[in-house]
Scaffold this motif. Structure first.
Motif, PDB file in Angstrom:
ATOM      1  N   CYS A   1       6.445   8.884  -2.149  1.00 44.42           N
ATOM      2  CA  CYS A   1       6.494   8.061  -0.943  1.00 44.42           C
ATOM      3  C   CYS A   1       6.317   8.930   0.302  1.00 44.42           C
ATOM      4  CB  CYS A   1       7.814   7.293  -0.887  1.00 44.42           C
ATOM      5  SG  CYS A   1       7.877   6.104   0.456  1.00 44.42           S
ATOM      6  N   ILE A   2       7.063  10.021   0.378  1.00 45.14           N
ATOM      7  CA  ILE A   2       6.924  10.934   1.522  1.00 45.14           C
ATOM      8  C   ILE A   2       5.504  11.468   1.603  1.00 45.14           C
ATOM      9  CG2 ILE A   2       7.532  13.272   2.284  1.00 45.14           C
ATOM     10  CD1 ILE A   2       9.550  11.399   3.203  1.00 45.14           C
ATOM     11  N   THR A   3       4.939  11.844   0.480  1.00 44.31           N
ATOM     12  CA  THR A   3       3.581  12.394   0.452  1.00 44.31           C
ATOM     13  C   THR A   3       2.562  11.375   0.958  1.00 44.31           C
ATOM     14  OG1 THR A   3       4.199  13.793  -1.417  1.00 44.31           O
ATOM     15  CG2 THR A   3       1.844  13.460  -1.020  1.00 44.31           C
ATOM     16  N   LEU A   4       2.609  10.164   0.429  1.00 43.91           N
ATOM     17  CA  LEU A   4       1.638   9.140   0.821  1.00 43.91           C
ATOM     18  C   LEU A   4       1.814   8.699   2.272  1.00 43.91           C
ATOM     19  CD1 LEU A   4       1.445   6.883  -2.330  1.00 43.91           C
ATOM     20  CD2 LEU A   4      -0.349   8.320  -1.378  1.00 43.91           C
ATOM     21  N   VAL A   5       3.040   8.469   2.681  1.00 42.47           N
ATOM     22  CA  VAL A   5       3.282   8.029   4.054  1.00 42.47           C
ATOM     23  C   VAL A   5       2.858   9.117   5.031  1.00 42.47           C
ATOM     24  CG1 VAL A   5       5.094   7.455   5.724  1.00 42.47           C
ATOM     25  CG2 VAL A   5       5.047   6.335   3.491  1.00 42.47           C
ATOM     26  N   SER A   6       3.178  10.358   4.732  1.00 37.30           N
ATOM     27  CA  SER A   6       2.765  11.464   5.618  1.00 37.30           C
ATOM     28  C   SER A   6       1.251  11.559   5.717  1.00 37.30           C
ATOM     29  CB  SER A   6       3.327  12.791   5.103  1.00 37.30           C
ATOM     30  OG  SER A   6       4.718  12.769   5.091  1.00 37.30           O
ATOM     31  N   ALA A   7       0.578  11.459   4.574  1.00 29.77           N
ATOM     32  CA  ALA A   7      -0.889  11.535   4.583  1.00 29.77           C
ATOM     33  C   ALA A   7      -1.488  10.380   5.376  1.00 29.77           C
ATOM     34  CB  ALA A   7      -1.411  11.528   3.153  1.00 29.77           C
ATOM     35  N   ILE A   8      -0.946   9.181   5.197  1.00 28.02           N
ATOM     36  CA  ILE A   8      -1.454   8.016   5.934  1.00 28.02           C
ATOM     37  C   ILE A   8      -1.241   8.206   7.434  1.00 28.02           C
ATOM     38  CG2 ILE A   8      -1.043   5.559   6.389  1.00 28.02           C
ATOM     39  CD1 ILE A   8      -0.488   5.277   3.351  1.00 28.02           C
ATOM     40  N   LEU A   9      -0.060   8.668   7.812  1.00 27.03           N
ATOM     41  CA  LEU A   9       0.216   8.847   9.245  1.00 27.03           C
ATOM     42  C   LEU A   9      -0.653   9.939   9.860  1.00 27.03           C
ATOM     43  CD1 LEU A   9       4.093   8.392   9.404  1.00 27.03           C
ATOM     44  CD2 LEU A   9       2.301   6.755  10.025  1.00 27.03           C
ATOM     45  N   ILE A  10      -0.912  10.985   9.125  1.00 25.35           N
ATOM     46  CA  ILE A  10      -1.794  12.041   9.639  1.00 25.35           C
ATOM     47  C   ILE A  10      -3.208  11.506   9.829  1.00 25.35           C
ATOM     48  CG2 ILE A  10      -2.928  14.213   9.007  1.00 25.35           C
ATOM     49  CD1 ILE A  10      -0.207  15.056   7.809  1.00 25.35           C
ATOM     50  N   LEU A  11      -3.701  10.768   8.848  1.00 31.77           N
ATOM     51  CA  LEU A  11      -5.045  10.199   8.980  1.00 31.77           C
ATOM     52  C   LEU A  11      -5.112   9.184  10.120  1.00 31.77           C
ATOM     53  CD1 LEU A  11      -5.990   9.727   5.224  1.00 31.77           C
ATOM     54  CD2 LEU A  11      -6.927  11.404   6.823  1.00 31.77           C
ATOM     55  N   ILE A  12      -4.063   8.428  10.296  1.00 32.73           N
ATOM     56  CA  ILE A  12      -4.055   7.394  11.324  1.00 32.73           C
ATOM     57  C   ILE A  12      -3.976   8.001  12.727  1.00 32.73           C
ATOM     58  CG2 ILE A  12      -2.612   5.536  12.248  1.00 32.73           C
ATOM     59  CD1 ILE A  12      -2.224   4.675   9.323  1.00 32.73           C
ATOM     60  N   THR A  13      -3.276   9.123  12.888  1.00 24.02           N
ATOM     61  CA  THR A  13      -3.225   9.758  14.214  1.00 24.02           C
ATOM     62  C   THR A  13      -4.605  10.234  14.640  1.00 24.02           C
ATOM     63  OG1 THR A  13      -2.566  11.865  13.206  1.00 24.02           O
ATOM     64  CG2 THR A  13      -0.816  10.459  14.078  1.00 24.02           C
ATOM     65  N   ARG A  14      -5.459  10.508  13.691  1.00 25.70           N
ATOM     66  CA  ARG A  14      -6.828  10.916  14.027  1.00 25.70           C
ATOM     67  C   ARG A  14      -7.695   9.740  14.465  1.00 25.70           C
ATOM     68  NH1 ARG A  14      -8.474  15.787   9.961  1.00 25.70           N
ATOM     69  NH2 ARG A  14      -6.558  16.958  10.266  1.00 25.70           N
ATOM     70  N   THR A  15      -7.374   8.529  13.995  1.00 24.56           N
ATOM     71  CA  THR A  15      -8.163   7.362  14.399  1.00 24.56           C
ATOM     72  C   THR A  15      -7.803   6.893  15.794  1.00 24.56           C
ATOM     73  OG1 THR A  15      -6.647   5.696  13.524  1.00 24.56           O
ATOM     74  CG2 THR A  15      -8.326   6.565  12.012  1.00 24.56           C
ATOM     75  N   GLY A  16      -6.569   7.118  16.203  1.00 21.68           N
ATOM     76  CA  GLY A  16      -6.137   6.702  17.535  1.00 21.68           C
ATOM     77  C   GLY A  16      -5.720   5.246  17.627  1.00 21.68           C
ATOM     78  N   GLU A  17      -5.749   4.505  16.558  1.00 18.55           N
ATOM     79  CA  GLU A  17      -5.335   3.102  16.555  1.00 18.55           C
ATOM     80  C   GLU A  17      -3.876   3.020  16.117  1.00 18.55           C
ATOM     81  OE1 GLU A  17      -7.069   0.429  17.458  1.00 18.55           O
ATOM     82  OE2 GLU A  17      -8.862   1.597  17.927  1.00 18.55           O
ATOM     83  N   SER A  18      -2.999   2.666  17.035  1.00 18.33           N
ATOM     84  CA  SER A  18      -1.570   2.692  16.731  1.00 18.33           C
ATOM     85  C   SER A  18      -1.160   1.669  15.683  1.00 18.33           C
ATOM     86  CB  SER A  18      -0.756   2.483  18.007  1.00 18.33           C
ATOM     87  OG  SER A  18      -0.990   1.203  18.542  1.00 18.33           O
ATOM     88  N   TRP A  19      -1.794   0.513  15.666  1.00 23.40           N
ATOM     89  CA  TRP A  19      -1.390  -0.513  14.704  1.00 23.40           C
ATOM     90  C   TRP A  19      -1.694  -0.115  13.267  1.00 23.40           C
ATOM     91  CZ3 TRP A  19      -4.890  -2.960  11.531  1.00 23.40           C
ATOM     92  CH2 TRP A  19      -6.241  -2.811  11.880  1.00 23.40           C
ATOM     93  N   HIS A  20      -2.604   0.854  13.060  1.00 25.16           N
ATOM     94  CA  HIS A  20      -2.882   1.345  11.709  1.00 25.16           C
ATOM     95  C   HIS A  20      -1.670   2.042  11.096  1.00 25.16           C
ATOM     96  CE1 HIS A  20      -7.469   1.354  12.526  1.00 25.16           C
ATOM     97  NE2 HIS A  20      -7.112   0.273  11.853  1.00 25.16           N
ATOM     98  N   ALA A  21      -0.753   2.487  11.936  1.00 27.59           N
ATOM     99  CA  ALA A  21       0.459   3.148  11.419  1.00 27.59           C
ATOM    100  C   ALA A  21       1.275   2.202  10.550  1.00 27.59           C
ATOM    101  CB  ALA A  21       1.307   3.675  12.570  1.00 27.59           C
ATOM    102  N   LEU A  22       1.143   0.920  10.790  1.00 26.89           N
ATOM    103  CA  LEU A  22       1.892  -0.058   9.996  1.00 26.89           C
ATOM    104  C   LEU A  22       1.425  -0.107   8.542  1.00 26.89           C
ATOM    105  CD1 LEU A  22       2.231  -2.913  12.614  1.00 26.89           C
ATOM    106  CD2 LEU A  22       3.879  -1.138  12.025  1.00 26.89           C
ATOM    107  N   ILE A  23       0.232   0.424   8.287  1.00 21.49           N
ATOM    108  CA  ILE A  23      -0.265   0.506   6.905  1.00 21.49           C
ATOM    109  C   ILE A  23       0.673   1.378   6.070  1.00 21.49           C
ATOM    110  CG2 ILE A  23      -2.156   1.379   5.463  1.00 21.49           C
ATOM    111  CD1 ILE A  23      -4.053   0.598   7.764  1.00 21.49           C
ATOM    112  N   ALA A  24       1.302   2.351   6.701  1.00 22.89           N
ATOM    113  CA  ALA A  24       2.218   3.245   5.986  1.00 22.89           C
ATOM    114  C   ALA A  24       3.458   2.517   5.491  1.00 22.89           C
ATOM    115  CB  ALA A  24       2.620   4.409   6.890  1.00 22.89           C
TER     116      ALA A  24
END
Length: 146
Positions: free
Chosen positions: A39-62
């Motif tokens: 869970c930590i691994t996947l959520v961290s990876a998703i949040l890192i990828l999402i910070t590169r997109t710049g779309e804040s609502w994508h963080a909810l995918i985590a």
């Protein structure tokens, strides 16, 4: 006619059953730990990828893997508790002299999985971890991504 071996603490069949039960309990605990690690691994990876997109609502995918691993972790904890109850009941029968040979062939959780699942939802080993994770996701959603 062969003589049946008595069912006591020194019996190899009893020792093998107890070893099997301990192994199952250990696997359930390991699966619960693995849920947290993945869970930590996947959520961290998703949040890192999402910070590169710049779309804040994508963080909810985590939140998706966080919730899925939360449910799976609760399930493994419920199974672990069920197998511990079964182990304790076996040892109690052993010490009271009520153990039968049919008890040696039963390796199953006791207490009913739905009931154990409901109780495990309130466990201290579950909520601090996942609440912290969800709070981190919400912080990233609200404050980190511009």
């Amino acid at each position: 006619m062969t003589e049946q071996q008595p069912l006591n603490e020194e019996s190899s069949a009893v020792q093998a059953h107890l070893t099997t039960m301990q192994g199952v309990i250990q696997r359930m605990a390991e699966n619960s730990r693995s849920c947290k690690v993945w869970c930590i691994t996947l959520v961290s990876a998703i949040l890192i990828l999402i910070t590169r997109t710049g779309e804040s609502w994508h963080a909810l995918i985590a939140l998706v893997p966080a919730v899925l691993f939360l449910v799976l972790d609760i399930y493994y904890l419920a199974l672990e508790r069920g197998f511990r109850r079964s182990y304790d009941a076996f040892v109690k029968k052993l010490h009271s002299g009520q153990l039968t040979s049919s008890d040696l062939y039963t390796v199953a959780p006791t207490g009913g999985i739905p009931k154990l699942f409901a109780r495990s939802k309130l466990s201290f080993s579950i909520w601090p971890f996942y609440l912290t994770l969800v709070v981190m996701i919400l912080i990233v959603w609200q404050f980190v991504i511009p």
